[in-house]
Motif scaffolding. Sequence first.
Motif, short mmCIF file in Angstrom:
data_model
loop_
_atom_site.label_atom_id
_atom_site.label_comp_id
_atom_site.label_asym_id
_atom_site.label_seq_id
_atom_site.Cartn_x
_atom_site.Cartn_y
_atom_site.Cartn_z
N VAL A 45 -5.45 -17.87 2.63
CA VAL A 45 -6.10 -16.57 2.46
C VAL A 45 -5.10 -15.44 2.68
O VAL A 45 -5.02 -14.49 1.87
N ARG A 46 -4.30 -15.54 3.75
CA ARG A 46 -3.35 -14.46 4.05
C ARG A 46 -2.23 -14.41 3.03
O ARG A 46 -1.69 -13.33 2.75
N THR A 47 -1.87 -15.54 2.45
CA THR A 47 -0.84 -15.54 1.41
C THR A 47 -1.35 -14.84 0.15
O THR A 47 -0.60 -14.09 -0.50
N LEU A 48 -2.60 -15.04 -0.17
CA LEU A 48 -3.16 -14.42 -1.37
C LEU A 48 -3.25 -12.90 -1.25
O LEU A 48 -3.19 -12.19 -2.27
N ILE A 49 -3.40 -12.40 -0.04
CA ILE A 49 -3.57 -10.95 0.12
C ILE A 49 -2.26 -10.27 0.57
O ILE A 49 -2.29 -9.13 1.04
N ILE A 50 -1.13 -10.95 0.40
CA ILE A 50 0.15 -10.32 0.75
C ILE A 50 0.38 -9.04 -0.05
O ILE A 50 0.84 -8.03 0.51
N PRO A 51 0.09 -8.98 -1.36
CA PRO A 51 0.26 -7.71 -2.09
C PRO A 51 -0.55 -6.57 -1.46
O PRO A 51 -0.08 -5.43 -1.39
N LEU A 52 -1.76 -6.88 -1.00
CA LEU A 52 -2.56 -5.85 -0.34
C LEU A 52 -1.93 -5.43 0.99
O LEU A 52 -1.99 -4.27 1.38
N PHE A 53 -1.32 -6.40 1.67
CA PHE A 53 -0.66 -6.07 2.93
C PHE A 53 0.53 -5.14 2.69
O PHE A 53 0.74 -4.18 3.45
N VAL A 54 1.31 -5.41 1.64
CA VAL A 54 2.43 -4.53 1.31
C VAL A 54 1.92 -3.13 0.98
O VAL A 54 2.51 -2.12 1.41
N ARG A 55 0.83 -3.06 0.25
CA ARG A 55 0.24 -1.76 -0.06
C ARG A 55 -0.24 -1.07 1.21
O ARG A 55 -0.12 0.15 1.35
N GLN A 56 -0.78 -1.86 2.12
CA GLN A 56 -1.23 -1.29 3.39
C GLN A 56 -0.06 -0.71 4.17
O GLN A 56 -0.15 0.38 4.74
N ILE A 57 1.07 -1.42 4.20
CA ILE A 57 2.25 -0.94 4.92
C ILE A 57 2.75 0.37 4.31
O ILE A 57 3.06 1.33 5.02
N ARG A 58 2.80 0.43 2.99
CA ARG A 58 3.26 1.66 2.33
C ARG A 58 2.32 2.82 2.59
O ARG A 58 2.77 3.94 2.85
N ALA A 59 1.02 2.54 2.52
CA ALA A 59 0.05 3.61 2.77
C ALA A 59 0.13 4.08 4.22
O ALA A 59 0.06 5.28 4.49
N SER A 60 0.29 3.14 5.13
CA SER A 60 0.38 3.51 6.55
C SER A 60 1.63 4.34 6.81
O SER A 60 1.60 5.32 7.55
N ARG A 61 2.73 3.96 6.17
CA ARG A 61 3.98 4.72 6.35
C ARG A 61 3.85 6.11 5.76
O ARG A 61 4.32 7.10 6.35
N ALA A 62 3.22 6.20 4.59
CA ALA A 62 3.02 7.52 3.98
C ALA A 62 2.12 8.39 4.86
O ALA A 62 2.36 9.60 5.01
N MET A 63 1.10 7.78 5.46
CA MET A 63 0.22 8.53 6.35
C MET A 63 0.99 9.05 7.56
O MET A 63 0.75 10.17 8.04
N GLN A 64 1.91 8.25 8.06
CA GLN A 64 2.71 8.68 9.21
C GLN A 64 3.63 9.83 8.85
O GLN A 64 3.80 10.78 9.63
N MET A 65 4.19 9.79 7.65
CA MET A 65 5.14 10.82 7.25
C MET A 65 4.46 12.17 6.99
O MET A 65 5.07 13.21 7.19
N VAL A 66 3.22 12.14 6.52
CA VAL A 66 2.53 13.40 6.22
C VAL A 66 1.73 13.90 7.41
O VAL A 66 1.05 14.92 7.31
N SER A 67 1.82 13.22 8.53
CA SER A 67 1.06 13.64 9.70
C SER A 67 1.37 15.07 10.12
O SER A 67 0.45 15.84 10.43
N PRO A 68 2.67 15.51 10.15
CA PRO A 68 2.94 16.92 10.52
C PRO A 68 2.28 17.91 9.56
O PRO A 68 1.78 18.96 10.00
N GLU A 69 2.27 17.60 8.26
CA GLU A 69 1.65 18.51 7.30
C GLU A 69 0.14 18.57 7.51
O GLU A 69 -0.46 19.65 7.40
N LEU A 70 -0.47 17.44 7.81
CA LEU A 70 -1.91 17.43 8.07
C LEU A 70 -2.23 18.24 9.32
O LEU A 70 -3.23 18.97 9.35
N GLN A 71 -1.39 18.13 10.33
CA GLN A 71 -1.61 18.92 11.55
C GLN A 71 -1.49 20.41 11.25
O GLN A 71 -2.24 21.22 11.81
#
Length: 369
Positions: A45-71
């Motif tokens: 199951v976890r192997t099949l959703i690796i692409p989603l995990f990569v997307r999750q990592i990218r989205a999480s990183r983007a959310m972290q980078m825009v945190s100052p702008e959101l504040q």
Amino acid sequence: MNPLYPIEWAVAWLMVQFHALLSLFMEADSGLTWALSIVGLTVVVRTLIIPLFVRQIRASRAMQMVSPELQAVQKKYKGKTDPDSRQKMAEETMAIYKDAGASPFSSCLPVLLQMPIFFGLFRVLFNKLPQAAAGEGFGPLTPELARSASNSTFFGDVTIADSFLNSGDGGITTKIVAGIIIAAMCAVTFFTQKELTMKNMPKAALEGPMASTQKMMLYMLPFIYVITGPGMPIGVLIYWLTTNVWTFAQQYIVIRATPTPGSDAEKDRQERINDKRAKKGLEPLDFTPPKKVSEPDPEPERQIRVQPSAKNTGGKKLSDEEKLQRAREARAKAAEERRAAQEAAGETPSAPQKGSSALDKGAKKKRKK
């Protein structure tokens, strides 16, 4: 019709296939064989959703980078509760998300996708397995396999269908095994959130709403395990623990290889690189970002003094002959003014020579001297 039926059937099929594979070199009726079958199910199951995990990592990183702008946006509209301000705040926030390619929902995709599988496994172990053991087979889970899974034990009399609240023949041993698995789930999740996720966040993202959400998740997830874990079958707890360990391993590999810029994880990676270079006798690399050279302020434009245009020219450009004529008239007028001044002073004015001006006379006198 049960909407989870296809998922339950797929879960049961994977369990049976892994059990058949493990039975080649392990005891078929061992509880450990069935427990490892659930581990194999989790890995698939976890192997099949690796692409989603990569997307999750990218989205999480983007959310972290825009945190100052959101504040900054939140600070801009702080205390403004009118509909127009709230709408503008929402529009600016979504514009920031769009420009950065971030989405607050992408980080939830792996969890949301696993929830049906989780509930499907729960129903297979809690409902389908006893029914199949009683003679009502369920797809690939025949009555013989169901009785083997229900009666196979490990750590004494513990089975994958027992739980902390329904310990079965295992009694206190089942409760201890379930308690250990729940404690391990809480520890792995807590360590993943605190030591990996928080460490991979830049300093700017450690403040504000996003940091508050991360801190809340840090304690909320273990609390959920403590509340819901005792009612889950041992097999479901094994699945839960395995997926938590998988998440930790994935996070560790990704963060170690590609940490978020400006985070403590990036500093650790830079130190590891320089340590390896030092062992090879190479000079350390300077990871300090180059300072932006500020451009000098532009010099103020000098005001150009515009000479007033000559009068009575009619806006026309004078020719060379006209300019010469006007110069002669000006010299003649100046000479007349000097003679008038000399007469007024009682002096005898000197007459200019023919064909020469007063300036020419002065120049000749100077040459004679």
